[in-house]
Design an enzyme around this catalytic site. Structure first.
Site, PDB file in Angstrom:
ATOM      1  N   THR A   2       0.840  -1.195   0.000  1.00  0.00           N
ATOM      2  CA  THR A   2       0.000   0.000   0.000  1.00  0.00           C
ATOM      3  C   THR A   2       0.877   1.248   0.000  1.00  0.00           C
ATOM      4  OG1 THR A   2      -1.838  -1.030   1.109  1.00  0.00           O
ATOM      5  CG2 THR A   2      -1.579   1.321   1.480  1.00  0.00           C
ATOM      6  N   GLY A   6     -10.051  -3.004   3.741  1.00  0.00           N
ATOM      7  CA  GLY A   6      -9.008  -3.013   4.771  1.00  0.00           C
ATOM      8  C   GLY A   6      -8.929  -1.691   5.507  1.00  0.00           C
ATOM      9  N   ASP A   7      -7.791  -1.439   6.077  1.00  0.00           N
ATOM     10  CA  ASP A   7      -7.593  -0.230   6.888  1.00  0.00           C
ATOM     11  C   ASP A   7      -7.385   1.042   6.048  1.00  0.00           C
ATOM     12  OD1 ASP A   7      -5.086  -1.539   6.098  1.00  0.00           O
ATOM     13  OD2 ASP A   7      -4.170   0.230   7.009  1.00  0.00           O
ATOM     14  N   THR A  36       0.504   0.283   6.725  1.00  0.00           N
ATOM     15  CA  THR A  36       0.441  -0.711   5.656  1.00  0.00           C
ATOM     16  C   THR A  36       0.565  -2.085   6.297  1.00  0.00           C
ATOM     17  OG1 THR A  36       1.471  -1.502   3.603  1.00  0.00           O
ATOM     18  CG2 THR A  36       2.935  -0.435   5.187  1.00  0.00           C
ATOM     19  N   GLY A  37       0.045  -3.090   5.600  1.00  0.00           N
ATOM     20  CA  GLY A  37       0.102  -4.441   6.151  1.00  0.00           C
ATOM     21  C   GLY A  37      -1.292  -5.003   6.352  1.00  0.00           C
TER      22      GLY A  37
END
Ligand code: ASP
Length: 320
Positions: free
Chosen positions: A184, A214-215, A235-236
């Protein structure tokens, strides 16, 4: 006019001129904006994106516009399989994109699960500026994009299609071992006026369920900015970042006196402690209002770019 009157007027004239001059100088001094050295930081090894953001800052662009110029570079890069065009699809073979933006005034915008629009970070900014809302998702976001002149384009490249077909032969969803696939783009910029703006843009996790978000486009999770304190991006594995409202937490920790590095470490430790020896990757990246940056990650392999004074440096981050 007699001689005395003439000289008196001359003196008054000189006097008032110098007062005006002094006042003018004082005014100028007081109103003179403090020009700050622009800084841009960016997740992973997106060298060109960060450099473009840095160049935009140098040219006098504001922080958010500069961050978006950087994010657009990766959104348009077909070789990047986790952002924009060429992103990895969901299990059904559809690429959907998420993005969020935030400016120095605390305004924000985001788009979720958008199909066929490449520059979703620009679209998120348009949501922020041109609608009464903060978030638009799916079809509504796409319709809004069309109305605002965005061209629709298939985001699935031959390469990402080939990889998806290959994955389908043994469709195991395993984001834990997916360290290399977390890419990301999160950019934080500090402009010449000392304002912070930022962007987070992604195609989400590879082979996610249809509709999964996602986040990255969740304000406070993938991105958060408070101009009095600083900003953070993440990110992740998004699910774990959302659970601790990661980027907001990093900014709040900085507000309480932590350095960017300490704040990222502490936020990450919360995830680490909850997941004994996690195998997934997560990284936080933060910038404070003075231009100090710091980062923290769970696994080997994360680095970030930092642009300042014409130098765009790659900084490796050691896992906590
Ligand atoms: N954080 C992103 C998500 O969960 C993925 C990534 O960073 O690559 O959607």
């Amino acid at each position: 006019m007699n001689r005395r009157l003439f000289f008196n007027r001359l003196l008054i004239g000189f006097g008032s001129a110098s007062i005006v001059k002094e006042r003018g100088y004082a005014l100028k001094k007081k109103n003179k904006p403090m020009v700050k050295t622009p800084i841009s930081i960016c997740t992973w090894d997106f060298k060109k994106a960060n450099f473009q953001a840095g160049m935009a800052l140098e040219s006098g662009k504001d922080a958010l516009s500069s961050a978006i110029i950087g994010a657009n570079v990766e959104e348009e890069n077909p070789k990047n399989s986790t952002v924009g065009y060429g992103g990895t699809p969901d299990r059904e073979g559809t690429v959907t994109l998420d993005a969020a933006v935030m400016d120095h005034k605390g305004n924000c915008g985001s788009v979720l699960g958008v199909k066929k629009v490449v520059n979703v970070s620009s679209l998120a900014k348009d949501v922020m500026e041109k609608t009464p809302h903060v978030i638009l998702s799916g079809k509504g976001a796409q319709n809004f994009a069309i109305k605002n002149g965005y061209k629709l384009k298939s985001l699935l490249t031959e390469d990402s299609k080939k990889k998806w077909m290959e994955w389908k032969k043994k469709p195991i969803y395993n984001p834990n071992t997916n360290i290399d696939n977390h890419d990301t783009i999160g950019i934080l910029c500090l402009d010449k006026k000392g304002n912070i703006g930022g962007v987070c843009s992604t195609s989400g996790l590879a082979y996610k369920m249809q509709g999964r978000i996602g986040d990255s486009p969740i304000i406070g999770s993938g991105l958060y900015i408070d101009n009095n304190v600083g900003g953070a991006v993440a990110t992740g594995l998004g699910e774990e970042i959302i659970k601790i409202v990661g980027s907001f937490l990093v900014v709040e920790l900085m507000r309480n006196g932590k350095t960017p590095k300490q704040a990222c470490d502490e936020a990450l430790l919360r995830i680490y402690r909850k997941n004994k020896s996690p195998k997934f990757q997560i990284a936080f990246l933060a910038l404070d209002k003075h231009g100090n940056s710091g980062s923290s990650c769970l696994q080997e392999g994360f680095s970030y770019y930092r642009y300042k004074n014409n130098t765009n440096k790659n900084l490796k981050v050691r896992p906590i």
